[in-house]
Design a protein around this motif. Structure first.
Motif, mmCIF file in Angstrom:
data_model
loop_
_atom_site.group_PDB
_atom_site.id
_atom_site.type_symbol
_atom_site.label_atom_id
_atom_site.label_comp_id
_atom_site.label_asym_id
_atom_site.label_seq_id
_atom_site.Cartn_x
_atom_site.Cartn_y
_atom_site.Cartn_z
ATOM 1 N N VAL A 7 0.928 -0.925 0.109
ATOM 2 C CA VAL A 7 0.008 0.048 0.054
ATOM 3 C C VAL A 7 0.888 1.338 0.141
ATOM 4 C CG1 VAL A 7 -1.917 1.159 1.116
ATOM 5 C CG2 VAL A 7 -1.652 -1.319 1.341
ATOM 6 N N PRO A 8 1.029 1.613 -1.351
ATOM 7 C CA PRO A 8 2.326 3.031 -1.543
ATOM 8 C C PRO A 8 1.864 4.162 -0.356
ATOM 9 C CG PRO A 8 1.696 2.204 -3.488
ATOM 10 C CD PRO A 8 0.672 1.524 -2.567
ATOM 11 N N GLY A 9 3.062 4.418 0.203
ATOM 12 C CA GLY A 9 3.142 5.434 1.339
ATOM 13 C C GLY A 9 2.259 5.042 2.499
ATOM 14 N N ARG A 10 1.758 3.681 2.931
ATOM 15 C CA ARG A 10 1.284 3.525 3.963
ATOM 16 C C ARG A 10 1.737 2.247 4.651
ATOM 17 N NH1 ARG A 10 -4.546 3.186 4.376
ATOM 18 N NH2 ARG A 10 -4.452 3.198 6.422
ATOM 19 N N GLY A 11 2.273 1.156 3.768
ATOM 20 C CA GLY A 11 3.017 -0.023 4.324
ATOM 21 C C GLY A 11 2.491 -1.172 3.443
ATOM 22 N N ILE A 12 2.392 -2.193 4.218
ATOM 23 C CA ILE A 12 2.037 -3.527 3.664
ATOM 24 C C ILE A 12 0.555 -4.069 4.374
ATOM 25 C CG2 ILE A 12 4.012 -4.035 2.566
ATOM 26 C CD1 ILE A 12 4.590 -6.216 4.857
ATOM 27 N N ARG A 13 -0.148 -5.084 3.740
ATOM 28 C CA ARG A 13 -1.238 -5.802 4.431
ATOM 29 C C ARG A 13 -1.489 -7.047 3.587
ATOM 30 N NH1 ARG A 13 -5.656 -1.512 2.417
ATOM 31 N NH2 ARG A 13 -5.438 -2.040 0.193
ATOM 32 N N ARG A 14 -2.073 -7.994 4.539
ATOM 33 C CA ARG A 14 -2.466 -9.174 4.110
ATOM 34 C C ARG A 14 -3.577 -9.679 4.878
ATOM 35 N NH1 ARG A 14 1.652 -13.898 3.925
ATOM 36 N NH2 ARG A 14 1.953 -13.594 6.085
ATOM 37 N N GLY A 15 -4.763 -9.614 4.280
ATOM 38 C CA GLY A 15 -6.051 -10.116 5.075
ATOM 39 C C GLY A 15 -6.256 -9.029 5.997
ATOM 40 N N ASP A 16 -6.566 -9.346 7.069
ATOM 41 C CA ASP A 16 -6.780 -8.363 8.386
ATOM 42 C C ASP A 16 -5.584 -7.706 8.940
ATOM 43 O OD1 ASP A 16 -9.678 -8.594 7.708
ATOM 44 O OD2 ASP A 16 -9.769 -10.181 9.401
ATOM 45 N N THR A 17 -4.331 -8.309 8.646
ATOM 46 C CA THR A 17 -3.074 -7.915 9.243
ATOM 47 C C THR A 17 -2.555 -6.725 8.479
ATOM 48 O OG1 THR A 17 -2.553 -10.163 9.990
ATOM 49 C CG2 THR A 17 -0.941 -8.731 9.935
ATOM 50 N N THR A 18 -2.470 -5.545 9.270
ATOM 51 C CA THR A 18 -1.802 -4.389 8.311
ATOM 52 C C THR A 18 -0.459 -4.049 9.257
ATOM 53 O OG1 THR A 18 -2.772 -3.017 9.928
ATOM 54 C CG2 THR A 18 -3.947 -3.398 7.863
ATOM 55 N N ILE A 19 0.471 -3.777 8.504
ATOM 56 C CA ILE A 19 1.871 -3.384 8.902
ATOM 57 C C ILE A 19 1.814 -1.883 8.282
ATOM 58 C CG2 ILE A 19 4.291 -3.639 9.178
ATOM 59 C CD1 ILE A 19 3.805 -6.588 8.775
ATOM 60 N N ASP A 63 10.983 6.305 17.624
ATOM 61 C CA ASP A 63 10.276 6.599 18.781
ATOM 62 C C ASP A 63 9.167 5.635 18.912
ATOM 63 O OD1 ASP A 63 12.033 9.048 19.345
ATOM 64 O OD2 ASP A 63 10.566 10.111 17.755
ATOM 65 N N GLY A 64 9.341 4.407 18.799
ATOM 66 C CA GLY A 64 8.340 3.420 19.126
ATOM 67 C C GLY A 64 7.247 3.059 18.162
ATOM 68 N N LYS A 65 7.497 4.101 16.845
ATOM 69 C CA LYS A 65 6.543 3.785 15.879
ATOM 70 C C LYS A 65 7.140 3.297 14.487
ATOM 71 C CE LYS A 65 3.572 7.632 17.473
ATOM 72 N NZ LYS A 65 3.117 8.875 17.268
ATOM 73 N N LEU A 66 6.502 2.604 13.910
ATOM 74 C CA LEU A 66 7.046 1.841 12.510
ATOM 75 C C LEU A 66 7.515 2.921 11.522
ATOM 76 C CD1 LEU A 66 7.848 -0.734 11.115
ATOM 77 C CD2 LEU A 66 5.304 -0.638 10.040
ATOM 78 N N CYS A 67 8.664 3.002 11.078
ATOM 79 C CA CYS A 67 9.056 3.872 10.092
ATOM 80 C C CYS A 67 9.275 3.380 8.743
ATOM 81 C CB CYS A 67 10.027 4.962 10.576
ATOM 82 S SG CYS A 67 11.654 4.121 11.046
ATOM 83 N N ASP A 68 10.106 2.087 8.768
ATOM 84 C CA ASP A 68 10.645 1.313 7.627
ATOM 85 C C ASP A 68 10.101 0.013 7.478
ATOM 86 O OD1 ASP A 68 12.030 3.629 7.019
ATOM 87 O OD2 ASP A 68 13.925 2.702 7.937
ATOM 88 N N ILE A 69 9.920 -0.691 6.372
ATOM 89 C CA ILE A 69 9.573 -2.021 6.313
ATOM 90 C C ILE A 69 10.482 -2.664 5.052
ATOM 91 C CG2 ILE A 69 7.789 -3.744 5.426
ATOM 92 C CD1 ILE A 69 5.761 -1.535 6.337
ATOM 93 N N GLU A 70 11.116 -3.605 5.519
ATOM 94 C CA GLU A 70 12.318 -4.348 4.444
ATOM 95 C C GLU A 70 11.587 -5.601 4.273
ATOM 96 O OE1 GLU A 70 16.736 -4.993 4.111
ATOM 97 O OE2 GLU A 70 16.202 -4.176 5.701
#
Length: 146
Positions: A7-19, A63-70
């Protein structure tokens, strides 16, 4: 099992799981089934090897919040295009067919930027390995779109 979706600019998802970027680290631990496996190299990142064993995610936090997904293994799609479990020539051609292109990265030290998708992708050759497969894909809340 469903594939991960970019999901460009937001992260990734699969079904009900969002990152998604900005999610608290603790909340991601809970949604991904607990603490990450093993010790990460840095205190600000968690590594997850997911159910089928072929999937490998590295999540970085500020600061405890997700900023990068590799994404280092598994399958990740966007609008029907496979982004990870493919080769560099196939990925480049598939994105070109959707009107998107890669350019030399200006965001990281290696790889190729696809500004439209807010990702950086490195082939095995980009990182000094043999083969034309995809080594990793990174998306970030800090990806600069100019």
């Amino acid at each position: 099992m469903d594939n991960w979706e970019l999901v460009p600019g937001r992260g990734i998802r699969r079904g009900d799981t969002t990152i998604f970027f900005g999610t608290q680290r603790k909340a991601l631990h809970e949604s991904l089934g607990g603490k990450p496996e093993g010790d990460s190299l840095w205190d600000d990142e968690d590594e997850y090897s997911l159910p089928n064993g072929d999937e490998w995610l590295r999540l970085r936090f500020m600061d405890g919040k997700l900023c990068d997904i590799e994404v280092l293994g598994g399958s990740l799609h966007h609008e029907g295009v496979e982004l990870i479990d493919t080769t560099w020539p196939e990925l480049e051609a598939a994105l070109k067919n959707t009107g998107r292109q890669f350019e030399a990265t200006q965001w990281l030290s290696e790889g190729h930027d696809c500004i439209d998708l807010q990702i950086v992708v490195a082939s095995r050759q980009d990182i000094g390995e043999d083969g034309d497969g995809i080594a990793w894909l990174i998306t970030s809340s800090d990806f600069k779109v100019e």
